[in-house]
Design a protein around this motif. Structure first.
Motif, PDB file in Angstrom:
ATOM      1  N   SER A  41     -44.056   2.978   2.973  1.00 39.17           N
ATOM      2  CA  SER A  41     -44.718   4.206   3.390  1.00 39.17           C
ATOM      3  C   SER A  41     -44.674   4.302   4.902  1.00 39.17           C
ATOM      4  O   SER A  41     -44.554   3.285   5.598  1.00 39.17           O
ATOM      5  CB  SER A  41     -46.170   4.260   2.893  1.00 39.17           C
ATOM      6  OG  SER A  41     -46.887   3.124   3.320  1.00 39.17           O
ATOM      7  N   ALA A  42     -44.730   5.519   5.403  1.00 34.20           N
ATOM      8  CA  ALA A  42     -44.795   5.760   6.836  1.00 34.20           C
ATOM      9  C   ALA A  42     -45.907   6.769   7.091  1.00 34.20           C
ATOM     10  O   ALA A  42     -46.047   7.747   6.348  1.00 34.20           O
ATOM     11  CB  ALA A  42     -43.467   6.289   7.368  1.00 34.20           C
ATOM     12  N   PHE A  43     -46.705   6.523   8.117  1.00 29.22           N
ATOM     13  CA  PHE A  43     -47.837   7.385   8.456  1.00 29.22           C
ATOM     14  C   PHE A  43     -47.606   7.980   9.845  1.00 29.22           C
ATOM     15  O   PHE A  43     -47.425   7.240  10.815  1.00 29.22           O
ATOM     16  CB  PHE A  43     -49.144   6.599   8.462  1.00 29.22           C
ATOM     17  CG  PHE A  43     -49.545   6.051   7.122  1.00 29.22           C
ATOM     18  CD1 PHE A  43     -50.446   6.720   6.309  1.00 29.22           C
ATOM     19  CD2 PHE A  43     -49.021   4.843   6.670  1.00 29.22           C
ATOM     20  CE1 PHE A  43     -50.827   6.207   5.082  1.00 29.22           C
ATOM     21  CE2 PHE A  43     -49.395   4.313   5.437  1.00 29.22           C
ATOM     22  CZ  PHE A  43     -50.295   5.014   4.642  1.00 29.22           C
ATOM     23  N   LEU A  44     -47.608   9.304   9.930  1.00 31.88           N
ATOM     24  CA  LEU A  44     -47.546   9.975  11.221  1.00 31.88           C
ATOM     25  C   LEU A  44     -48.977  10.121  11.725  1.00 31.88           C
ATOM     26  O   LEU A  44     -49.813  10.767  11.079  1.00 31.88           O
ATOM     27  CB  LEU A  44     -46.883  11.356  11.087  1.00 31.88           C
ATOM     28  CG  LEU A  44     -45.358  11.371  11.025  1.00 31.88           C
ATOM     29  CD1 LEU A  44     -44.862  10.894   9.667  1.00 31.88           C
ATOM     30  CD2 LEU A  44     -44.808  12.766  11.331  1.00 31.88           C
ATOM     31  N   LEU A  45     -49.251   9.558  12.899  1.00 36.50           N
ATOM     32  CA  LEU A  45     -50.620   9.429  13.372  1.00 36.50           C
ATOM     33  C   LEU A  45     -50.837  10.188  14.676  1.00 36.50           C
ATOM     34  O   LEU A  45     -50.008  10.152  15.584  1.00 36.50           O
ATOM     35  CB  LEU A  45     -50.967   7.952  13.573  1.00 36.50           C
ATOM     36  CG  LEU A  45     -50.761   7.039  12.351  1.00 36.50           C
ATOM     37  CD1 LEU A  45     -51.028   5.594  12.720  1.00 36.50           C
ATOM     38  CD2 LEU A  45     -51.644   7.475  11.200  1.00 36.50           C
ATOM     39  N   THR A  46     -51.984  10.816  14.768  1.00 41.58           N
ATOM     40  CA  THR A  46     -52.406  11.503  15.980  1.00 41.58           C
ATOM     41  C   THR A  46     -52.997  10.482  16.957  1.00 41.58           C
ATOM     42  O   THR A  46     -53.161   9.305  16.612  1.00 41.58           O
ATOM     43  CB  THR A  46     -53.471  12.559  15.643  1.00 41.58           C
ATOM     44  OG1 THR A  46     -54.661  11.886  15.209  1.00 41.58           O
ATOM     45  CG2 THR A  46     -52.991  13.495  14.536  1.00 41.58           C
ATOM     46  N   PRO A  47     -53.355  10.895  18.178  1.00 41.03           N
ATOM     47  CA  PRO A  47     -54.004   9.950  19.108  1.00 41.03           C
ATOM     48  C   PRO A  47     -55.291   9.352  18.567  1.00 41.03           C
ATOM     49  O   PRO A  47     -55.736   8.301  19.030  1.00 41.03           O
ATOM     50  CB  PRO A  47     -54.264  10.808  20.347  1.00 41.03           C
ATOM     51  CG  PRO A  47     -53.173  11.829  20.325  1.00 41.03           C
ATOM     52  CD  PRO A  47     -52.986  12.154  18.869  1.00 41.03           C
ATOM     53  N   ALA A  48     -55.914   9.987  17.580  1.00 45.29           N
ATOM     54  CA  ALA A  48     -57.116   9.428  16.956  1.00 45.29           C
ATOM     55  C   ALA A  48     -56.777   8.353  15.931  1.00 45.29           C
ATOM     56  O   ALA A  48     -57.670   7.805  15.297  1.00 45.29           O
ATOM     57  CB  ALA A  48     -57.914  10.544  16.281  1.00 45.29           C
TER      58      ALA A  48
END
Length: 433
Positions: A41-48
């Motif tokens: 799996s891959a997670f695209l993450l915001t600065p939070a």
């Protein structure tokens, strides 16, 4: 030439490769038991450090982002003589600016039901390839440090000063994909369908393996600051021994063979004084000072990337660096009880790397888990909000048959002061992670 990294190391992807625009992230593994089903799996993450929507989770049921900036490759190719179990293409210049990093993870399907973990895998790795010419740029071998984990965040790519970098994370967690989803802001109601391939071939978003029913964590920005959330009360556990008072001691008795593995877990509740979560919360780190019987002294901690080793001196390793307090399994130190005779004493500590300066807001708890025995809990319920480091417990070897665990909960201004108080006499210098 491939750059081989070890856990905790970071390197720049685009600074030395200014024309690097498209990369292939390949992950691979072997196992001797055919029933071990590994998923990616891959997670695209915001600065939070959270997703912004459910579709920011890329996996076999949702194989690409809408703009195709991150996509699972159905036609896997061999690079440097190796074909990966899974490959994900990332168009670096197309990743929306809202996202700060992309985390790449492996999980074991139905691990708890099948009593499986990552110790059953061999030669697990993550590598990064320049898609333009097929050159392997980076390889990170995960090794065999995961004895109980069912999910591993192998690595991350992230933006820094308008460049893309890679971090060899190697953080293992219990709870599989569901735990990872929750840590990144996705509430899971039906995690994974009943049938799934170990190495799926994805043709399009019309996959026969549908996206699980997921819902994003509700935003809290508009909630009234006058109603801060209270930390949930810990469940009652009759198999837990609570060390309440300073100097209180309990002993872990060696069995017929050894103490096995001793896991020391740090968890905390993150909040801001105004109530609710902020975009950059507390980073509370777990670590220890150790002294071996042969006189070797040192520390194990994320700061300075001193992660230790479970099967070599100091026989202590650190798994994971929870930057937010939101990962269910927190941070873990592991002590290899098979080498009890090599260990003299250990001081377990926690310190605030960044974020809040208030221990009373963290509601931290340390749990010491042993095989076949009760858990030992030390709550950081005595506070000194003027100092950023807390010595939590002293562990001592007694006649190579018993480890004593003593509650400390003493606060210090930093590593040097803690070192001097417990007479370690190490030389300290500024570090980062």
């Amino acid at each position: 030439m491939t750059m081989d990294l070890i856990k905790g190391q970071k390197c720049n992807l685009t600074k030395d490769e200014p024309h690097l625009t498209r990369i292939i992230v390949g992950m691979g593994w072997h196992h001797t038991r055919s029933e071990v089903e590994v998923d990616f799996s891959a997670f695209l993450l915001t600065p939070a450090q959270t997703v912004s929507k459910d579709e920011d989770l890329i996996f076999y049921g949702n194989p690409s982002t809408a703009d195709q900036s991150v996509a699972v490759l159905s036609d896997k190719r061999a690079y440097a003589g190796l074909t990966d179990n899974t490959q994900i293409a990332v168009e670096l210049r197309q990743v929306p600016a809202d996202y700060e990093r992309i985390a790449f993870a492996l999980t074991i399907y139905e691990a708890e039901k099948r009593l499986q973990n990552f110790s059953l895998l061999d030669d697990a790795y993550l590598r990064i390839i320049n898609a333009a010419d097929g050159t392997e740029l980076i390889r990170y071998r995960l090794g065999k440090a995961f004895s109980v984990e069912t999910a591993v965040v192998a690595g991350e790519i992230y933006r820094y000063d308008n460049e893309w970098k890679f971090s060899a994370v190697g953080s293992g967690y219990a709870g599989g994909l569901a735990a990872l989803c929750k840590s990144y802001g996705i509430q899971v109601t039906d995690i994974l369908p009943s049938v799934q391939p170990a190495s799926p071939v994805i043709q399009s978003k019309q996959s026969p393996f549908p996206l699980p029913e997921l819902r994003s964590r509700p935003k809290t920005d508009n909630l009234p600051p006058s109603s801060p959330a209270s930390p949930p009360a810990p469940p009652l556990n009759l198999n837990t021994i609570l060390l309440k008072n300073h100097g209180e001691i309990i002993r872990l008795q060696k069995g017929t063979d050894s103490l096995g593995e001793i896991l020391i877990n740090l968890n905390w509740y993150q909040k801001k004084s105004a109530g609710w979560f902020g975009s950059k919360g507390v980073d509370l780190d777990l670590g220890c000072l150790f002294e071996l019987k042969n006189g070797i002294k040192g520390s194990v901690q994320a700061l300075g990337e001193s992660f230790g080793s479970l099967n070599r001196p100091p026989y202590i390793s650190l798994d994971g660096d929870d930057r937010t307090g939101s990962i269910a399994t927190g941070e873990n130190l592991r002590i290899n009880g098979h080498y009890l005779s090599e260990i003299s004493r250990i001081v377990i500590f926690a310190f605030i790397y960044e974020g809040i300066t208030n221990w009373s807001e963290a509601d931290a708890v340390v749990t010491i888990k042993q095989q076949g025995g009760p858990e030992i809990e030390v709550r950081l319920d005595e506070h000194n909000n003027n100092k950023g480091m807390c010595a939590i417990a002293m562990i001592r070897n007694q006649n190579d048959e018993t480890l004593s665990v003593e509650r400390l909960v003493e606060y210090f201004s930093g590593h040097q002061e803690l070192d001097q108080y417990y007479h370690w006499n190490l030389r300290w210098e500024a570090g980062s992670k």
